[in-house]
Design a protein around this motif. Structure first.
Motif, short mmCIF file in Angstrom:
data_model
loop_
_atom_site.label_atom_id
_atom_site.label_comp_id
_atom_site.label_asym_id
_atom_site.label_seq_id
_atom_site.Cartn_x
_atom_site.Cartn_y
_atom_site.Cartn_z
N MET A 164 38.15 31.25 46.04
CA MET A 164 37.69 31.55 44.69
C MET A 164 38.80 32.30 43.94
SD MET A 164 35.07 31.60 42.60
CE MET A 164 34.37 32.52 41.24
N THR B 285 40.07 31.16 40.33
CA THR B 285 39.99 32.09 39.20
C THR B 285 41.37 32.32 38.57
OG1 THR B 285 38.14 33.21 40.26
CG2 THR B 285 39.26 34.42 38.52
N ARG C 58 40.91 30.16 35.46
CA ARG C 58 40.16 30.99 34.52
C ARG C 58 40.99 32.06 33.83
NH1 ARG C 58 34.99 32.65 37.73
NH2 ARG C 58 34.05 32.87 35.68
N TRP D 163 44.08 39.34 45.22
CA TRP D 163 43.29 38.96 44.04
C TRP D 163 42.78 40.18 43.27
CZ3 TRP D 163 37.67 36.64 44.41
CH2 TRP D 163 37.24 36.26 43.14
N GLU E 64 43.94 40.98 39.48
CA GLU E 64 42.96 40.83 38.40
C GLU E 64 42.78 42.15 37.62
OE1 GLU E 64 39.30 38.99 39.72
OE2 GLU E 64 39.18 37.93 37.81
N ASN F 174 22.34 40.03 37.06
CA ASN F 174 23.77 39.82 37.27
C ASN F 174 24.14 38.35 37.21
OD1 ASN F 174 26.13 39.80 39.88
ND2 ASN F 174 26.51 40.82 37.94
N ASP G 18 27.56 46.93 35.51
CA ASP G 18 28.47 45.79 35.44
C ASP G 18 28.48 45.28 34.00
OD1 ASP G 18 30.08 43.64 35.92
OD2 ASP G 18 28.70 42.57 37.21
N PHE H 13 37.12 42.97 32.84
CA PHE H 13 36.51 41.78 33.44
C PHE H 13 35.55 41.10 32.46
CE2 PHE H 13 37.92 41.52 37.91
CZ PHE H 13 38.77 42.62 37.90
N ASP I 287 32.12 43.68 31.06
CA ASP I 287 31.59 44.96 31.56
C ASP I 287 31.23 45.91 30.41
OD1 ASP I 287 32.20 43.78 33.97
OD2 ASP I 287 32.91 45.64 34.87
N GLY J 175 26.66 44.12 40.56
CA GLY J 175 27.55 43.00 40.29
C GLY J 175 28.63 42.72 41.30
N ASP J 176 29.37 41.66 40.98
CA ASP J 176 30.33 41.11 41.92
C ASP J 176 31.59 41.96 42.07
OD1 ASP J 176 30.85 38.61 43.54
OD2 ASP J 176 32.69 38.79 42.40
N LEU J 177 32.16 42.38 40.95
CA LEU J 177 33.40 43.14 41.06
C LEU J 177 33.17 44.45 41.82
CD1 LEU J 177 36.36 43.65 40.49
CD2 LEU J 177 35.67 44.77 38.37
N ARG K 88 33.16 43.65 45.36
CA ARG K 88 34.52 43.41 45.88
C ARG K 88 35.23 44.74 46.11
NH1 ARG K 88 37.18 39.70 41.62
NH2 ARG K 88 39.00 39.95 42.96
N LYS L 20 29.85 35.91 43.70
CA LYS L 20 30.77 35.16 42.84
C LYS L 20 32.22 35.33 43.29
CE LYS L 20 28.11 36.81 39.03
NZ LYS L 20 28.27 37.67 37.87
O1 F6P Z 1 34.60 34.55 38.28
C1 F6P Z 1 35.19 35.45 39.09
C2 F6P Z 1 35.07 36.80 38.52
O2 F6P Z 1 35.83 36.94 37.36
C3 F6P Z 1 35.52 37.74 39.59
O3 F6P Z 1 36.81 37.99 39.42
C4 F6P Z 1 34.67 38.93 39.43
O4 F6P Z 1 34.47 39.51 40.65
C5 F6P Z 1 33.49 38.37 38.78
O5 F6P Z 1 33.77 37.15 38.21
C6 F6P Z 1 32.94 39.26 37.77
O6 F6P Z 1 31.62 39.25 38.02
P1 F6P Z 1 30.71 40.48 37.77
O7 F6P Z 1 30.59 40.60 36.32
O8 F6P Z 1 29.44 40.12 38.47
O9 F6P Z 1 31.37 41.66 38.42
#
Ligand code: F6P
Ligand code: MG
Length: 449
Positions: free
Chosen positions: A25, A29, A33, A113, A117, A194, A252, A287, A290, A369-371, A374, A410
């Motif tokens: 991913m 990305t 993206r 990554w 990012e 989310n 998020d 991102f 947010d 959320g995803d970030l 991570r 994600k």
């Molecule tokens: O699509 C990937 C991404 O941009 C990741 O880099 C990031 O972790 C995520 O989407 C952002 O998602 P969220 O808003 O749930 O953190």
């Protein structure tokens, strides 16, 4: 950053996600993206410069600001080396540039990554911060606002649902089991917010919940939650029921997800699980979507708008209730520079000791959320069955921080799965995408003991 600290990538016991891994991913990305996202930012500045409110000087400066942002896109497309971020006077620049020195010679399409990012958004921030007329401009505002307006139906539905369940105060007189079902539903609303996809939720009335008729439906809605600690979470909250305490939510995205988070905060207060909820926002456009401080006012402006939301029966009393929570300080919004550094949260105790101490005192810290996930996991490619507690490192066992991750998947990382057979089942069901496509999720909890 202390100079003896190893790079983020090397501080994980497992390899981290790299943009060079073609199957990841991370690669998708970075290669597809990022260029589009950065171009959109440059276009936004040009569009804002063309709007009626912009002065002649701002219009002139917009050309160089937009070009400087576009230059970042060119760097990505050409896979140029990552270079130090130009000093804009903010104290986090050192954290970025020391990390870059520790990571070594990396390029946009061949870097960790998470670090790359974060650099991308910080680079854009530096361009804006060094300008005269565009320092406070949010390049994502238009996008965030228009997405929220498109969530109209879901917002109205959720407002109605909240008032139906909580408006009368009856929910607090429900049985323990019904209170738990309500908690699970509210937690899942915040979770799927989310993904802006609430289609997996049940639509039970409070009466049905109280009769526990909805147990099966709620269980069915949980099948896509691949690590689900909601039972342990509830047991923990029940064990500290006498202490209403403070709950922190590390937010998020703005728009619909933020609305679900504010509803969750209201629920935690209305149901006496918390006496206060603290919302952590980012300092600048991050991102894409947010929440930054200005998005809080935007949310209320939208919710009050009769043009967007003409059906006011549930929204009016709900908005009044929410306004009261914010005005009285029972919901508080705070910022911290740490959230927009590239550091995984596992390093918080060392790098942001005051924030860490503050979160240690919290009854529960919800990471949305995803970030945030991570950063909790260091974006590490941990075996999927690794216990959540293990990947938290400094924020896990013995940290005293009660961590709850509400995340739709994600990215590449996902841990806490109960067994290898569950991993195989998911690989059969959604090969290569169950950690990425936003249709699967985790409710991962660790009590920090
Ligand atoms: O699509 C990937 C991404 O941009 C990741 O880099 C990031 O972790 C995520 O989407 C952002 O998602 P969220 O808003 O749930 O953190
Ligand atoms: Mg986000």
């Amino acid at each position: 950053m202390p100079s003896e600290m190893p790079s983020i990538a090397l501080s994980q016991p497992v390899p981290v996600s790299w943009t060079s891994d073609k199957e990841s991913m991370a690669f998708e990305t970075a290669s597809t993206r990022w260029p589009r996202i950065v171009q959109d930012m440059a276009d936004d500045v040009r569009a804002a410069a063309g709007s009626a409110g912009a002065s002649g000087a701002a219009r002139d400066e917009a050309k160089s600001v937009a070009s400087a942002i576009e230059a970042i896109k060119e760097e990505i497309v050409k896979d140029a080396k990552l270079t130090p971020i130009t000093d804009d006077g903010a104290p986090d620049i050192d954290a970025y540039n020391a990390e870059l020195a520790a990571v070594g010679n990396v390029s946009w399409l061949n870097c960790p990554w998470l670090f790359g990012e974060c650099c991308l958004y910080r680079r854009v921030r530096s361009v804006l911060a060094r300008s005269t007329h565009w320092t406070t401009h949010d390049v994502f505002k238009q996008q965030k606002d228009s997405t929220f307006a498109k969530s109209k139906v879901a917002v109205e539905e959720l407002a109605g649902r909240y008032m139906q369940l909580m408006g009368s105060g009856d929910a607090n007189r429900a049985s323990d089991e019904a209170r738990k079902l309500l908690f699970v539903e509210m937690t899942e609303i915040a979770l799927w917010g989310n993904a802006t996809d609430l289609s997996l939720l049940t639509k039970l009335s409070l009466e049905e919940i109280q009769k526990l008729q909805g147990k099966k439906a709620i269980e069915a809605s949980q099948r896509n939650i691949v690590d689900n600690d909601v039972d342990q979470l509830w047991d923990y909250l029940e064990s500290v029921r006498d202490d209403a305490g403070q709950i922190d939510i590390v937010l998020d995205n703005a728009g619909f997800e933020f609305f679900t988070d504010v509803i969750y905060a209201a629920f935690l207060l209305d149901s006496h699980i918390a006496r206060k909820v603290v919302l952590h926002v980012k300092d600048f456009g991050w991102f894409v979507s947010d929440v930054i401080p200005a998005d809080v006012d935007s949310l209320f402006e939208h919710l009050r708008s009769k043009e967007i939301f003409s059906a006011r029966k549930d929204l009016d009393p709900l908005v009044k209730k929410l306004e009261h929570f914010f005005a009285s300080g029972r919901i508080e919004v705070v910022q911290n520079l740490f959230w927009t550094t590239p550091h995984p949260f596992q390093r918080m105790a060392t790098l942001a000791p005051e924030l860490f101490a503050r979160l240690q005192r919290s009854k529960l810290v919800v990471f949305k959320g995803d970030l945030n996930y991570r950063k909790l996991t260091g974006d590490g490619l941990w075996p999927h069955t690794t216990p959540f507690q293990e990947v938290l490192l400094g924020l896990g066992k013995g940290s005293g921080v009660k961590v709850l991750a509400l995340r739709t998947n994600k990215a590449d990382v996902c841990v806490g799965l109960p067994s290898e057979s569950k991993v195989r089942e998911l690989e059969n069901e959604a090969p290569g995408v169950w950690t990425r496509n936003g249709k699967y999720a985790v409710i991962s909890f660790n009590d920090g003991q």
